[in-house]
Structure formats: structure tokens, C-alpha cells
Write a protein that holds these residues in place. Structure first.
Motif, PDB file in Angstrom:
ATOM      1  N   HIS A   1      72.071  56.278   6.727  1.00  0.00           N
ATOM      2  CA  HIS A   1      71.807  55.674   8.039  1.00  0.00           C
ATOM      3  C   HIS A   1      70.624  56.326   8.747  1.00  0.00           C
ATOM      4  O   HIS A   1      70.126  55.791   9.745  1.00  0.00           O
TER       5      HIS A   1
ATOM      6  N   TRP B   1      72.755  54.385  15.663  1.00  0.00           N
ATOM      7  CA  TRP B   1      73.295  53.032  15.657  1.00  0.00           C
ATOM      8  C   TRP B   1      74.502  52.889  16.590  1.00  0.00           C
ATOM      9  O   TRP B   1      75.079  53.875  17.022  1.00  0.00           O
TER      10      TRP B   1
ATOM     11  N   ASN C   1      77.193  43.894  10.932  1.00  0.00           N
ATOM     12  CA  ASN C   1      76.315  44.879  11.552  1.00  0.00           C
ATOM     13  C   ASN C   1      76.449  44.847  13.071  1.00  0.00           C
ATOM     14  O   ASN C   1      76.635  43.797  13.671  1.00  0.00           O
TER      15      ASN C   1
ATOM     16  N   LYS D   1      77.604  51.752  16.198  1.00  0.00           N
ATOM     17  CA  LYS D   1      78.940  52.105  15.719  1.00  0.00           C
ATOM     18  C   LYS D   1      78.792  52.571  14.287  1.00  0.00           C
ATOM     19  O   LYS D   1      77.701  52.526  13.701  1.00  0.00           O
ATOM     20  N   TYR D   2      79.914  52.977  13.680  1.00  0.00           N
ATOM     21  CA  TYR D   2      79.917  53.224  12.237  1.00  0.00           C
ATOM     22  C   TYR D   2      81.267  52.830  11.677  1.00  0.00           C
ATOM     23  O   TYR D   2      82.298  53.425  12.016  1.00  0.00           O
TER      24      TYR D   2
ATOM     25  N   THR E   1      75.617  50.263   9.840  1.00  0.00           N
ATOM     26  CA  THR E   1      76.831  50.357  10.670  1.00  0.00           C
ATOM     27  C   THR E   1      78.068  49.798   9.983  1.00  0.00           C
ATOM     28  O   THR E   1      79.142  49.764  10.583  1.00  0.00           O
TER      29      THR E   1
END
Length: 376
Positions: A343, A291, A207, A293-294, A311
Motif C-alpha cells: 500500500h 488510504w 476500494n 481504510k484497510y 484498501t
């Protein structure tokens, strides 16, 4: 039209398989029992984990610092979920110093006597040394998630020639507490910092953002990932293995795809619509993707279809399709949209009890139709 037809056919097949599973499932107690929000005595604040993996034994040797505070009333005790572990040390942590605490452990719950009575909003940090033994844990899964041991070592000793060595975690519903002590309930949220020590040839995923890498003298490497926004423990994730990592971006945020190396050349054909999906869902909901990043990883022998770890989504190996298969379209595109949409509904806004999990899933199911309508 071809895309829509394929979507309907896949949906019908999935519905038939689900209906068969439901008819074969003998335990229907869930239909009569409402699992309300768990009582809150202590709140998670932050979880810092130092994880070293023993591939020969399929063990995790862990050191964890858990910061908490009383939810409302003052308390002098703490109960943590810790399933099937060997607990080696429990202490109060203040700076670099620790002081031992009394505890009882029945193999499932770690009951800790604190050093004093803590008042609401008064934070304290518990330090625990332990060994997680997921392959020795005998908890049962469900029709949707077929196993509950939390941490999975895939071909850890390299005995299967045609299968890569990987590890990955699956927290939903309450599997995270097989590999790290926590309050394993969906109405808890915590930031986290996970340090993973793995053979240097492996890449890792967790994460949040990768904030540090350190090569060790024994041929391993320690990667540190930090998650600065709180999320539920069932969304904690660790993954490692030999992957090709293909990177895109969305508004300056990393978007990455972890696939087995032979699928590296087609990774964007599988996952490449992800940035456009992020833009579409952000605009549709009026809430920008929140968030840092992904990332999406494909894991062998996964116990479900896919999982929206914050993430760091994990997909089963069916997501990997070669160039010839992709000529007829991407059969996994609906699932990619589904896990991304979580998300917002599931990760950002989380159902407080498992009996309300259908709220998470119904919104994510709807997102698949919204994406198909928008794109095609």
C-alpha cells in the motif's frame, strides 16, 4: 525462534516450488523483451461503475462513466481495453444527457471517435453499457497468477454443496479490463465509485469507503463504494459473498477482516496484528498510511497467493486457519505484512511498466523480514 524457523521453512518451500515452476515454464520471451511504459494519449481521471451480477450466466451487466482528459497533445479519439465483452452503447455524457458516439470494437480494444478534438486538461466523460463475460474470455495467466479472466464467480449456482458462493476480482496484470472498460496500464491512475448490486444476504467489499446501501424490491441490495485517492486500474476490486466481518481500527480508520463465518472467532488471531503493522510501517517509512481504510478478504479458489487491491486486499483460502492450527503460529503472517506494505510500494508509488514490477515486489518481500525482526 520458533517463528523464525517456521518463516525460514516456509520461505524455503516457496522457493523450491517457484524454482520448479520456472524450470517447467517454456516461454522465456520476457527475459529478452523490456515492456517499457505505455504511451499516454488520454489520462484516466475517474471511473464510476454500476455493476449488476447475473449469477446463472456468470455475467456482469455494467454501466460505466469514465472521465478522462488528453495527456498532453489534443486528441479526437480514445482507445479503451475491453476484453471479451458485448458492447451495447457508447456515448458522450454531459450531466444527465448522453449523445451517441461512433466506435469500433474487435473484442479486445474499444476504439471511440470523440465528438470533437479535446485539448490538454479538457475533461470529458464517456458512458458505456456493456456485458462482461469473464468465463468466456480465453486469455492466459502466468506462473504467479494462474488465470487472467479478471472477474471470478465461485460456485455461482450453488451446485457445490461444500463451497460458498462468492465473487471477487483479480486485476494484476491487465485483468481489470475483462470486467470494466479502462486504460489497463500501470502508468494510469483513477479515482473510482463502484455500485454493486448483489443478493441481500451477501456483504460486499471494494476500494475506499462504503458510502451507501439501498435495498431493492427484488431481494437485492446495492452497495456504493467510493475511492477518493487515485490508483492504478489493476488495483480496482470488487468482492461479495457470505462473510463474517470482524472490525478493528487504526487511528480512527476502519481495519476489517472478511472471513468465512466459521473462521469469525479466530479472525483476529489471523489478522489481528494488522493495526500494529500499519503503525510500524508508517513510522519506518515516515509516511503515514495514506488510504481511507484497510480491509482484508479471504476468497475461495484464488488464482494467486494474495493481492494488494488498494484498501481491499484479497487472500487465498490458505490464510484461514482454525484455532488448533494457530497454536503453532500464524503461517500467513508474512503474507499479511507483504500485502500491507504494497500500500506504500505498489499502490501509492506504482511502477510505470510491468518490466519494473520487481521494484514493487522486492520492497514487499523485504517488509516481511522487517516485520519479523520488529515483532519477534
Amino acid at each position: 525462534m520458533k517463528k523464525l524457523l517456521m518463516y525460514l521453512l516456509v520461505s524455503g518451500a516457496c522457493y523450491g516450488a517457484m524454482a520448479q515452476e520456472e524450470s517447467e515454464q517454456s516461454d522465456t520471451s520476457w527475459k529478452k523483451m523490456y515492456r517499457e511504459s505505455a504511451p499516454k494519449i488520454n489520462d484516466l481521471v475517474h471511473t464510476k461503475l454500476d455493476a449488476k451480477f447475473d449469477y446463472n450466466k456468470a455475467y456482469l451487466n455494467g454501466k460505466v462513466w469514465i472521465t478522462l482528459k488528453p495527456h498532453f497533445y489534443s486528441t479526437d479519439s480514445l482507445q479503451l481495453d475491453a476484453k471479451g465483452m458485448t458492447i451495447q452503447k457508447v456515448a458522450l455524457s454531459k450531466g444527465s444527457a448522453t449523445s451517441p458516439l461512433k466506435f469500433e470494437y474487435d473484442g479486445m480494444v474499444l476504439d471511440i471517435k470523440l465528438n470533437k478534438t479535446y485539448k490538454a486538461e479538457e475533461e470529458y466523460t464517456i458512458y458505456i453499457e456493456y456485458i462482461a463475460k469473464p468465463d468466456e474470455y480465453t486469455g492466459k495467466g502466468s506462473a504467479a497468477i494462474t488465470d487472467a479472466k479478471g472477474l471470478y464467480f465461485i460456485n455461482p449456482r450453488g451446485e457445490e454443496k461444500d463451497k460458498p458462493t462468492q465473487l471477487w476480482t483479480q486485476g494484476e496484470t491487465e485483468g481489470t479490463s475483462v470486467w470494466v472498460p479502462t486504460i489497463d496500464r500501470p502508468n494510469q491512475k483513477s479515482t473510482n465509485e463502484f455500485s454493486m448490486t448483489v443478493p441481500d444476504k451477501y456483504v460486499t467489499l471494494s476500494n475506499g469507503k462504503l458510502t451507501g446501501q439501498k435495498k431493492n424490491a427484488d431481494g437485492t441490495r446495492t452497495d456504493t463504494w467510493k475511492m477518493e485517492l487515485p490508483h492504478a486500474p489493476y488495483l480496482f476490486f470488487m468482492g461479495a459473498g457470505e462473510f463474517a466481518v470482524v472490525k478493528d481500527s487504526y487511528k480512527g480508520k476502519e481495519v476489517s477482516y472478511y472471513v468465512e463465518k466459521e473462521y469469525g472467532p479466530v479472525a483476529r488471531k489471523i489478522f489481528g496484528n494488522t493495526p500494529e503493522m500499519m503503525a510500524f510501517f508508517s513510522k519506518l517509512l515516515g509516511v503515514e498510511y495514506p488510504w481511507a481504510k484497510y480491509s482484508q478478504m479471504v476468497g475461495r479458489d484464488f488464482v494467486s497467493g494474495a493481492m494488494e487491491n488498494t484498501t481491499a486486499t484479497l487472500h487465498q483460502e490458505s490464510a484461514q486457519q482454525d484455532a488448533r492450527e494457530l497454536i503453532d503460529g500464524n503461517s500467513w503472517e508474512g503474507t499479511i505484512a507483504h500485502e500491507l506494505f504494497h500500500h506504500w510500494f505498489g499502490d501509492l508509488v506504482t511502477s510505470e511498466s510491468w518490466s519494473n514490477l520487481t521494484v514493487n515486489e522486492s520492497f514487499a518481500n523485504y517488509s516481511q523480514v522487517l516485520w519479523q525482526e520488529h515483532k519477534y
